[in-house]
Design a protein around this motif. Structure first.
Motif, PDB file in Angstrom:
ATOM      1  N   MET A   1     -21.577  50.912  25.166  1.00 16.32           N
ATOM      2  CA  MET A   1     -20.705  51.852  24.461  1.00 16.32           C
ATOM      3  C   MET A   1     -20.050  51.220  23.224  1.00 16.32           C
ATOM      4  N   PHE A   2     -19.892  49.892  23.258  1.00 17.94           N
ATOM      5  CA  PHE A   2     -19.269  49.233  22.114  1.00 17.94           C
ATOM      6  C   PHE A   2     -20.311  48.766  21.103  1.00 17.94           C
ATOM      7  N   ARG A   3     -21.562  48.884  21.536  1.00 13.85           N
ATOM      8  CA  ARG A   3     -22.638  48.363  20.715  1.00 13.85           C
ATOM      9  C   ARG A   3     -22.695  49.072  19.361  1.00 13.85           C
ATOM     10  N   PHE A   6     -20.674  47.687  16.577  1.00 18.40           N
ATOM     11  CA  PHE A   6     -21.179  46.398  16.167  1.00 18.40           C
ATOM     12  C   PHE A   6     -22.436  46.546  15.323  1.00 18.40           C
ATOM     13  N   PHE A  42      -6.284  37.795  14.700  1.00 18.95           N
ATOM     14  CA  PHE A  42      -7.375  38.407  15.469  1.00 18.95           C
ATOM     15  C   PHE A  42      -6.937  39.669  16.212  1.00 18.95           C
ATOM     16  N   GLN A  45      -6.625  42.678  13.914  1.00 19.69           N
ATOM     17  CA  GLN A  45      -7.921  43.154  13.425  1.00 19.69           C
ATOM     18  C   GLN A  45      -8.681  43.873  14.532  1.00 19.69           C
ATOM     19  N   GLN A  46      -8.637  43.255  15.712  1.00 20.81           N
ATOM     20  CA  GLN A  46      -9.353  43.802  16.860  1.00 20.81           C
ATOM     21  C   GLN A  46      -8.810  45.179  17.248  1.00 20.81           C
ATOM     22  N   MET A  47      -7.483  45.297  17.250  1.00 23.54           N
ATOM     23  CA  MET A  47      -6.849  46.575  17.578  1.00 23.54           C
ATOM     24  C   MET A  47      -7.298  47.656  16.598  1.00 23.54           C
ATOM     25  N   GLU A  49      -9.990  47.650  14.632  1.00 24.17           N
ATOM     26  CA  GLU A  49     -11.429  47.906  14.776  1.00 24.17           C
ATOM     27  C   GLU A  49     -11.699  48.859  15.944  1.00 24.17           C
ATOM     28  N   GLU A  50     -10.992  48.637  17.047  1.00 25.72           N
ATOM     29  CA  GLU A  50     -11.232  49.483  18.216  1.00 25.72           C
ATOM     30  C   GLU A  50     -10.637  50.876  18.023  1.00 25.72           C
ATOM     31  N   SER A  63     -14.584  44.034   8.618  1.00 23.06           N
ATOM     32  CA  SER A  63     -15.438  43.642   9.752  1.00 23.06           C
ATOM     33  C   SER A  63     -16.810  43.188   9.273  1.00 23.06           C
ATOM     34  N   TRP A  68     -17.164  33.725   7.985  1.00 21.70           N
ATOM     35  CA  TRP A  68     -15.874  33.698   8.677  1.00 21.70           C
ATOM     36  C   TRP A  68     -15.481  32.286   9.033  1.00 21.70           C
TER      37      TRP A  68
ATOM     38  N   TRP B  68     -18.012  27.158  12.268  1.00 25.08           N
ATOM     39  CA  TRP B  68     -17.247  27.978  13.208  1.00 25.08           C
ATOM     40  C   TRP B  68     -17.500  29.448  12.966  1.00 25.08           C
ATOM     41  N   THR B  69     -17.400  30.216  14.027  1.00 21.55           N
ATOM     42  CA  THR B  69     -17.347  31.661  13.868  1.00 21.55           C
ATOM     43  C   THR B  69     -16.472  32.240  14.971  1.00 21.55           C
ATOM     44  N   VAL B  70     -16.304  33.538  14.906  1.00 21.52           N
ATOM     45  CA  VAL B  70     -15.436  34.257  15.826  1.00 21.52           C
ATOM     46  C   VAL B  70     -16.327  35.226  16.582  1.00 21.52           C
ATOM     47  N   TYR B  74     -16.659  41.820  24.509  1.00 19.23           N
ATOM     48  CA  TYR B  74     -16.649  43.022  25.366  1.00 19.23           C
ATOM     49  C   TYR B  74     -17.951  43.175  26.185  1.00 19.23           C
ATOM     50  N   GLY B  75     -17.833  43.831  27.338  1.00 17.97           N
ATOM     51  CA  GLY B  75     -18.995  44.071  28.183  1.00 17.97           C
ATOM     52  C   GLY B  75     -19.631  45.421  27.876  1.00 17.97           C
ATOM     53  N   ALA B  76     -20.730  45.711  28.555  1.00 19.86           N
ATOM     54  CA  ALA B  76     -21.416  46.984  28.308  1.00 19.86           C
ATOM     55  C   ALA B  76     -20.543  48.155  28.742  1.00 19.86           C
ATOM     56  N   TYR B  79     -14.017  47.022  27.916  1.00 25.82           N
ATOM     57  CA  TYR B  79     -13.527  46.379  26.701  1.00 25.82           C
ATOM     58  C   TYR B  79     -13.163  44.930  26.990  1.00 25.82           C
ATOM     59  N   LEU B 435      -9.303  39.106  23.574  1.00 26.96           N
ATOM     60  CA  LEU B 435      -9.240  38.245  22.382  1.00 26.96           C
ATOM     61  C   LEU B 435     -10.615  37.641  22.127  1.00 26.96           C
ATOM     62  N   PRO B 436     -11.114  37.697  20.892  1.00 24.91           N
ATOM     63  CA  PRO B 436     -12.397  37.033  20.622  1.00 24.91           C
ATOM     64  C   PRO B 436     -12.260  35.529  20.833  1.00 24.91           C
ATOM     65  N   ARG B 454     -21.591  36.988  15.593  1.00 26.97           N
ATOM     66  CA  ARG B 454     -20.309  37.675  15.561  1.00 26.97           C
ATOM     67  C   ARG B 454     -19.933  38.193  16.945  1.00 26.97           C
TER      68      ARG B 454
END
Lengths: 472, 472
Positions: A1-3, A6, A42, A45-47, A49-50, A63, A68, B68-70, B74-76, B79, B435-436, B454
């Motif tokens: 669902m999050f794919r 991305f 982070f 940004q994450q909040m 993005e979601e 994003s 990065w 480095w990257t971030v 999240y799972g399928a 969140y 958190l990433p 990413r």
């Protein structure tokens, strides 16, 4: 669902990357953009993005940045920094003492990359949603032991000669108590050759060739994006105007600060931070639009100065999911709702009951009162405890408003906190934290730059030769 | 004051970078190391970096990684992920449902990069400080709908043919209730050609040429680094042994998990997490030592699977500073202290008073009792409220221990929480967050890889061709 989000991001990455110069050697740039999200790390940004994902809004431009890194933010004298020291590190590449602007730890002024650009005949633009002499924008033109010396900082702004200042007006601009008082800052600016435009109409009428500009449609900081009038000039429009007015063969350096992201996070008001993040991101998109017209000549960098609010996306009550689209039920920020609350209570007076107040909460935050108080995950039904708390805080706000006491916004803040938690957000503090921040870049030299950045001072250190060797 | 550690880091970056192949085209690698810190995100790394700086210990090797990257986690279906789905993403490049191992969202088994390496004739090593069939290590060799099917997962381990398993032993290894029970896992392993070494002496006696090895000196997970005996075999030694036993012209793939970082963070016990982080980092250093002997042939990648504990470096009581060296006053982890507490209370029995218990707290956490209760920042003096809380929790622990009830460790956990807060740490939860996580790499292909990552699935996706095209 999050794919999905991305995948979208990835497509954007490839699109944006394809714009970048593929040359393996470093090319000078002509146009440098530096975007600073104040209080943006982070979690912020994450909040956002979601939130945009759940709301079906376009993915954030930030994003899609291709390169990065992670940036530490500590100050010279503290582990947890504030904006003056952090922005000094970014603008000048030196660690600074908390509160100091444009000075190294020995108190010596350091040339900022904006000043270097100006010295080399580039045009410079400084844009912020907070007051233009607030810490972050000030760190690009001022040198002062204290970020609180607003008048003196504003004097440095006038003396800078930078071609564009836009956003929130100058704080303390007529401070006759200052030992350095020489007149109203805007008068001094006009004497120094600035056009000081104070209304949206005046600002929108400015045309290339106008010379040096201060574009301040508001008395102090800009309103939050969520609270703004429709015809308000916002960060993207300021950015577009700065590009139009500053564009010239010698290039420009433009710094844009999303300053009220920080203020929203200090207040633990998620939706205020989110909409200011989206607007800040829209300003980044404006830079990308410009970049398409100047292939190989643009560098865009995005960073934060520190994290604010000890924010986590996740809450003990929401388990492994978050429900950030619930935040869209909030009609205005804490700052927009508080005067509405005050007006309501002043109108209805002493006899106003909590029962009569409930619709205000439901209309403005979406929180739902029921007899049962049986909340479920992903809903805005209030529990009995929450209803009791809101009632007691309503009484305290009412008392404070009717007696002109402190804590008038109490019930508003409580309702917002409950909404934030039910949406799946945890705020741990009202201050800054030491969490490192994301720094990203796109365009000419972006990859080489990002590789060398691990600390906020590295941004100033690595940008200096880039700005110093801008294309002619 | 913080500049020093950073400068040190930079020096290391340059040293390490100089070892890397400078070729502009991608070269195949012969040796791949993947280090996974379970529950390790930015705050965990930052806490440990600042602890070693304040203690005058050597800077972390991981701090010196050049690229480095971030990474989002999240799972399928969720969140906020857990280790099985996260490790499946890392090991196989697909999003998985929470709890599932080595299966895509349709329940189809996916080849892991470890299995690909094995298929291509490379040798594979899997090392973890938690039980070897726990979610993270299991995701590299097992395919199961549930991480809880320990016996079945252990069967997959035996069937894997991987040449080295080291660390915590197999959980549920003699589960006669399993519908798939075929015998004790270690017996099955011996039948399949494994040498199963169960003591430090046996393990240390293993020599190259021994063939397939399981090296499990403990019954289940390894003790925390802080609680371990001096002659215990720890992650760095397992890593060194895996290198020695697996080194061959066709190369190897070694995965090392710092698994108890996560467990320590679930328990909100900072010093336990820190010393396990340091040990995990020492294992990374072992890989770098090896890399020096194989210039241009090694890739080292470090990542986390998710954040645990909603940790922030910073606490409302400590302002803009943190005092992490205070954590060194804690003698053992929560897990080490609890049996000591139980023993003490069982010995002294009903009549033991809080007054008599105070020395236990002071000796094992450094917290100081005074009449005045006047704490100052950066000290371990207890406030009146804290002393009252400790007293009441002592009584509750005493009751639980003497009655064999639950919550026996309560006073230990309270003391640890107070110590953590006074040191400048805030724990927001006992679970995972969204958190990433930082992902970093060094060596052959590191730069190209990091640029394409990413999300946690990108690690598996990008490592697959690298592992698939390892040098011969």
């Amino acid at each position: 669902m999050f794919r999905f989000a991305f995948t979208l991001s990835l497509i954007c990455v490839f699109t944006l990357t394809s714009l970048a110069v593929q040359a393996s050697e470093i090319q000078p740039v002509r146009y440098v953009f530096l975007f600073i999200g104040d209080g943006m790390s982070f979690p912020q940004q994450q909040m956002t993005e979601e939130f945009v994902r759940q709301m079906g809004l376009p993915a954030l431009t930030m994003s899609s940045m291709p390169y990065w890194t992670v940036t530490t933010t500590y100050g010279a004298d503290v582990y947890i920094t504030e904006s003056a020291a952090a922005a000094t590190a970014i603008a000048s590449g030196v660690k600074a003492t908390s509160g100091a602007l444009g000075l190294d730890v020995h108190g010596q002024p350091v040339e900022t990359i904006a000043q270097l650009a100006q010295k080399n005949g580039r045009k410079v633009g400084i844009i912020s949603s907070v007051t233009i002499n607030h810490a972050t924008p000030a760190a690009f033109y001022a040198h002062n032991v204290s970020r609180n010396n607003m008048y003196e900082i504003a004097l440095d702004m006038v003396a800078s000669g930078f071609h564009y200042f836009g956003g929130g007006g100058a704080d303390g601009r007529n401070n006759t108590n200052s030992p350095h008082f020489r007149g109203h800052i805007y008068d001094l600016a006009r004497e120094a050759g600035y056009t000081v435009a104070r209304t949206a109409e005046e600002i929108r009428a400015l045309e290339p060739g106008i010379g040096k500009v201060m574009a301040f449609p508001h008395n102090l900081s800009m309103p939050y994006a969520l609270d703004a009038d429709e015809d308000d000039i916002r960060l993207p429009e300021f950015t577009r105007q700065a590009i139009e007015l500053l564009d010239n063969p010698n290039g420009f350096f433009i710094m844009v600060e999303g300053g009220k992201i920080d203020w929203a996070c200090h207040a633990n008001c998620a939706v205020a931070a989110i909409w200011d993040m989206i607007e800040f991101d829209d300003a980044i998109a404006v830079a990308f639009e410009f970049a398409e017209t100047r292939p190989g000549e643009v560098l865009i960098m995005v960073t934060g100065d520190h994290e604010t609010g000890m924010l986590s996306v996740g809450h003990s009550s929401t388990g492994t999911q978050v429900y950030l689209s619930l935040l869209a039920n909030q009609t205005r920020t804490f700052e927009g709702l508080t005067p509405m609350l005050e007006r309501l209570i002043r109108e209805r007076g002493e006899e106003m009951t909590f029962e009569q107040f409930k619709p205000f909460i439901t209309e403005n935050t979406g929180l739902i009162f029921t007899e049962e108080g049986n909340w479920q995950r992903g809903t805005l039904y209030l529990t009995h405890d929450e209803m009791t708390l809101l009632e007691s805080d309503f009484e305290r706000s009412k008392r404070a408003i009717l007696d002109n006491g402190s804590g008038r916004d109490r019930v508003v803040r409580t309702a917002i906190r409950i909404l934030n938690n039910k949406s799946g957000l945890t705020w741990g503090s009202g201050g800054h934290t030491a969490l490192p921040v994301p720094t990203s870049a796109w365009g000419n030299q972006a990859e080489q730059l990002i590789r060398r950045i691990r600390d906020n001072t590295d941004i100033g250190i690595q940008l200096r030769p880039v700005v110093g060797a801008m294309a002619n």
